[in-house]
Design a protein around this motif. Structure first.
Motif, mmCIF file in Angstrom:
data_model
loop_
_atom_site.group_PDB
_atom_site.id
_atom_site.type_symbol
_atom_site.label_atom_id
_atom_site.label_comp_id
_atom_site.label_asym_id
_atom_site.label_seq_id
_atom_site.Cartn_x
_atom_site.Cartn_y
_atom_site.Cartn_z
ATOM 1 N N GLN A 67 -8.933 6.845 49.831
ATOM 2 C CA GLN A 67 -7.622 6.355 50.286
ATOM 3 C C GLN A 67 -6.784 5.885 49.099
ATOM 4 O O GLN A 67 -7.288 5.241 48.190
ATOM 5 N N THR A 68 -5.499 6.206 49.134
ATOM 6 C CA THR A 68 -4.564 5.741 48.117
ATOM 7 C C THR A 68 -4.058 4.359 48.514
ATOM 8 O O THR A 68 -3.698 4.133 49.671
ATOM 9 N N VAL A 69 -4.050 3.438 47.548
ATOM 10 C CA VAL A 69 -3.581 2.069 47.801
ATOM 11 C C VAL A 69 -2.583 1.674 46.714
ATOM 12 O O VAL A 69 -2.555 2.251 45.638
ATOM 13 N N LYS A 91 -4.198 -2.949 41.358
ATOM 14 C CA LYS A 91 -3.208 -1.988 40.847
ATOM 15 C C LYS A 91 -3.097 -0.824 41.825
ATOM 16 O O LYS A 91 -3.892 -0.703 42.746
ATOM 17 N N ASP A 92 -2.100 0.010 41.606
ATOM 18 C CA ASP A 92 -1.973 1.238 42.388
ATOM 19 C C ASP A 92 -3.134 2.166 42.008
ATOM 20 O O ASP A 92 -3.547 2.204 40.844
ATOM 21 N N GLY A 93 -3.647 2.917 42.980
ATOM 22 C CA GLY A 93 -4.710 3.860 42.663
ATOM 23 C C GLY A 93 -5.363 4.422 43.906
ATOM 24 O O GLY A 93 -4.828 4.325 45.017
ATOM 25 N N THR A 94 -6.537 4.990 43.699
ATOM 26 C CA THR A 94 -7.314 5.592 44.771
ATOM 27 C C THR A 94 -8.650 4.873 44.859
ATOM 28 O O THR A 94 -9.289 4.620 43.833
ATOM 29 N N SER A 114 -14.561 -0.016 44.281
ATOM 30 C CA SER A 114 -14.079 0.413 42.964
ATOM 31 C C SER A 114 -12.920 1.364 43.173
ATOM 32 O O SER A 114 -12.780 1.988 44.227
ATOM 33 N N MET A 115 -12.059 1.418 42.160
ATOM 34 C CA MET A 115 -10.840 2.233 42.229
ATOM 35 C C MET A 115 -10.694 3.073 40.971
ATOM 36 O O MET A 115 -11.214 2.727 39.926
ATOM 37 N N ASP A 116 -9.945 4.148 41.115
ATOM 38 C CA ASP A 116 -9.538 4.965 39.968
ATOM 39 C C ASP A 116 -8.101 4.662 39.665
ATOM 40 O O ASP A 116 -7.342 4.277 40.514
#
Length: 116
Positions: A67-69, A91-94, A114-116
């Motif tokens: 999911q994109t956040v 931060k913005d990311g996936t 965790s995010m990318d």
């Protein structure tokens, strides 16, 4: 007036406190500016860890892997001391992974996602 830098969840904020006459409690100006963000690892899958800021129980998971956040979106809601505490995207990311499920007990600093 006194200037302070306060760090909350790895993010530093400049705060200006005005002392009132007569010994009254100080008031914090309504404007609090973000001055620095915690450095985030770059280039690795799931390089940004979303961690618990308090010990508690996972009350709700608001996202799924892939999911994109946007920065500030709620990732997980923790229940601690009978309060619901949102843990938000730094931060913005996936979302690369969600590492907890509803009902899990977590400690301060545990990785929730965790995010990318």
């Amino acid at each position: 007036m006194k200037n302070y830098t306060i760090t909350v969840n790895g993010t530093a904020y400049d705060v200006v406190v005005e002392e009132k006459e007569g010994g009254a409690a100080p008031s914090i100006q309504q404007t609090v500016t973000q001055t620095a963000a915690k450095p985030q690892p770059q280039g690795s899958a799931g390089g940004v860890k979303v961690t618990a800021s308090v010990p508690g129980k996972v009350f709700k998971v608001e996202v799924r892997a892939g999911q994109t956040v946007r920065a500030g979106d709620t990732i997980v809601i923790l229940e601690s001391m009978k309060m619901e505490i949102p843990v938000v995207a730094p931060k913005d990311g996936t979302v690369a992974s969600v590492d907890v499920t509803v009902g899990d007990t977590v400690e301060n600093g545990d990785t929730l996602a965790s995010m990318d």
